[in-house]
Design a protein around this motif. Structure first.
Motif, PDB file in Angstrom:
ATOM      1  N   GLN A  27       6.907  63.258  44.113  1.00  0.00           N
ATOM      2  CA  GLN A  27       5.562  62.615  44.769  1.00  0.00           C
ATOM      3  C   GLN A  27       4.558  62.388  43.385  1.00  0.00           C
ATOM      4  O   GLN A  27       3.988  61.269  43.420  1.00  0.00           O
ATOM      5  N   LEU A  28       4.739  62.961  42.314  1.00  0.00           N
ATOM      6  CA  LEU A  28       3.977  62.789  41.043  1.00  0.00           C
ATOM      7  C   LEU A  28       4.740  61.333  40.484  1.00  0.00           C
ATOM      8  O   LEU A  28       4.070  60.365  39.990  1.00  0.00           O
ATOM      9  N   GLY A  29       6.047  61.237  40.712  1.00  0.00           N
ATOM     10  CA  GLY A  29       6.717  59.917  40.285  1.00  0.00           C
ATOM     11  C   GLY A  29       6.410  58.890  40.915  1.00  0.00           C
ATOM     12  O   GLY A  29       6.100  57.599  40.572  1.00  0.00           O
ATOM     13  N   VAL A  30       6.138  58.868  42.440  1.00  0.00           N
ATOM     14  CA  VAL A  30       5.565  57.959  43.125  1.00  0.00           C
ATOM     15  C   VAL A  30       4.055  57.473  42.750  1.00  0.00           C
ATOM     16  O   VAL A  30       3.915  56.376  42.859  1.00  0.00           O
ATOM     17  N   GLU A  31       3.386  58.473  42.580  1.00  0.00           N
ATOM     18  CA  GLU A  31       2.081  58.112  42.203  1.00  0.00           C
ATOM     19  C   GLU A  31       1.792  57.492  40.891  1.00  0.00           C
ATOM     20  O   GLU A  31       1.355  56.561  40.777  1.00  0.00           O
ATOM     21  N   LEU A  32       2.767  57.717  39.726  1.00  0.00           N
ATOM     22  CA  LEU A  32       2.775  57.085  38.430  1.00  0.00           C
ATOM     23  C   LEU A  32       3.420  55.674  38.787  1.00  0.00           C
ATOM     24  O   LEU A  32       2.881  54.810  38.134  1.00  0.00           O
ATOM     25  N   PHE A  33       4.389  55.494  39.461  1.00  0.00           N
ATOM     26  CA  PHE A  33       4.977  54.363  39.805  1.00  0.00           C
ATOM     27  C   PHE A  33       3.889  53.303  40.357  1.00  0.00           C
ATOM     28  O   PHE A  33       3.795  52.169  40.192  1.00  0.00           O
ATOM     29  N   ASN A  34       3.298  53.619  41.328  1.00  0.00           N
ATOM     30  CA  ASN A  34       1.849  53.063  42.165  1.00  0.00           C
ATOM     31  C   ASN A  34       0.734  52.530  41.184  1.00  0.00           C
ATOM     32  O   ASN A  34       0.442  51.562  41.024  1.00  0.00           O
ATOM     33  N   ARG A  35       0.369  53.615  40.435  1.00  0.00           N
ATOM     34  CA  ARG A  35      -0.764  53.336  39.358  1.00  0.00           C
ATOM     35  C   ARG A  35      -0.308  52.421  38.105  1.00  0.00           C
ATOM     36  O   ARG A  35      -1.094  51.766  37.683  1.00  0.00           O
ATOM     37  N   LEU A  36       1.118  52.488  37.723  1.00  0.00           N
ATOM     38  CA  LEU A  36       1.725  51.435  37.053  1.00  0.00           C
ATOM     39  C   LEU A  36       1.922  50.167  37.528  1.00  0.00           C
ATOM     40  O   LEU A  36       2.479  49.271  36.887  1.00  0.00           O
ATOM     41  N   LYS A  37       1.428  49.813  38.597  1.00  0.00           N
ATOM     42  CA  LYS A  37       1.874  48.466  39.364  1.00  0.00           C
ATOM     43  C   LYS A  37       3.267  48.304  39.547  1.00  0.00           C
ATOM     44  O   LYS A  37       3.850  47.396  39.252  1.00  0.00           O
ATOM     45  N   HIS A  38       4.272  49.341  39.847  1.00  0.00           N
ATOM     46  CA  HIS A  38       5.547  49.160  40.132  1.00  0.00           C
ATOM     47  C   HIS A  38       6.331  48.652  39.349  1.00  0.00           C
ATOM     48  O   HIS A  38       7.034  47.624  39.647  1.00  0.00           O
ATOM     49  N   PRO A  39       6.343  49.195  38.084  1.00  0.00           N
ATOM     50  CA  PRO A  39       7.381  48.856  36.992  1.00  0.00           C
ATOM     51  C   PRO A  39       8.626  49.078  37.272  1.00  0.00           C
ATOM     52  O   PRO A  39       9.220  50.080  37.758  1.00  0.00           O
ATOM     53  N   ALA A  40       9.729  47.820  36.985  1.00  0.00           N
ATOM     54  CA  ALA A  40      11.016  48.108  37.441  1.00  0.00           C
ATOM     55  C   ALA A  40      11.552  49.373  36.420  1.00  0.00           C
ATOM     56  O   ALA A  40      12.884  49.668  36.885  1.00  0.00           O
ATOM     57  N   TRP A  41      11.209  49.367  35.215  1.00  0.00           N
ATOM     58  CA  TRP A  41      11.683  50.224  34.394  1.00  0.00           C
ATOM     59  C   TRP A  41      11.585  51.740  34.433  1.00  0.00           C
ATOM     60  O   TRP A  41      12.060  52.371  33.901  1.00  0.00           O
TER      61      TRP A  41
END
Length: 238
Positions: A27-41
């Protein structure tokens, strides 16, 4: 601290703590992914895995204890693998319309993806368990783990290689297609799904629905085909 350590040790004997840590990390990974605007890397599976590693390092919980407690999550990989039949069914009209190019690409591309990784690792002196773990690098994680465990590889290594392959596939497929002057979204999508499985497929849907559809088609076909030919290949080698 002694009471906290004792509580953690007690909880580690049950599935509660390992499963909770896994879900929190993801869930923290998903939150980070959303906050960083869905980076592919940095998909959630990668950032969540790194967060989980940090948690295990900070807590008095070793990996064998964690894995034993979270074992039932691994059991869910079986149903997840069977569920891949759903996207295959949904994209069946694409298979019928482009049967010949899809079949030829799959028959060549999937073994090539596995074979090149194994050849490079073999040239660098990797042992058989490493080769087996690398072979399913281009299929989705449930199939990769199942194949690695079935053939005598290392499931945890297979998961890491799969995640890395997916990230690289999602980053490199589109630039390579542009360099080759290929603007067909069907080709781009099939390439992403064949080489980068679910992670690249998620990125493909961000490009366009057509790209995502062909990527999910390639992911399902590659997984099914690899699950057939890898056991046969290693059976012949043995």
């Amino acid at each position: 601290m002694e009471q906290l350590s004792g509580l953690i040790e007690h909880l580690s004997q049950t599935p509660l703590l390992p499963v909770a840590l896994t879900l929190i990390a993801f869930q923290l990974g998903v939150e980070l992914f959303n906050r960083l605007k869905h980076p592919a890397w940095l998909p959630p599976i990668v950032s969540g895995g790194l967060i989980l590693v940090l948690m295990l390092w900070l807590l008095p919980l070793d990996y064998p204890s964690y894995y034993e407690g979270a074992r039932w999550l691994s059991f869910l990989l079986g149903p997840a693998t069977v569920a891949l039949a759903i996207p295959l069914f949904l994209q069946f009209h694409h298979i019928r319309a482009m049967f010949k190019p899809i079949t030829v690409t799959l028959l060549i591309g999937a073994p090539l993806a596995a074979g090149l990784a194994m050849l490079i690792a073999w040239g660098l002196g990797a042992d058989t368990r490493i080769l087996i773990s690398l072979a399913p690098k281009s299929v989705t994680a449930p199939i990769a783990v199942s194949l690695a465990d079935l053939l005598g590889g290392i499931g945890s290594l297979a998961v890491g290689i799969v995640a890395l392959t997916g990230v690289v596939g999602s980053l490199m497929a589109a630039p390579i297609c542009r360099w080759l002057k290929c603007d067909d979204e069907r080709i781009l999508g099939f390439t992403m799904g064949l080489n980068g499985h679910g992670i690249a497929t998620a990125r493909a849907f961000e490009i366009s629905p057509t790209t995502g559809a062909f990527s999910s088609l390639a992911m399902g076909l590659t997984g099914a085909y690899t699950a057939l030919f890898l056991p046969l290949l290693f059976g012949l080698i043995d």
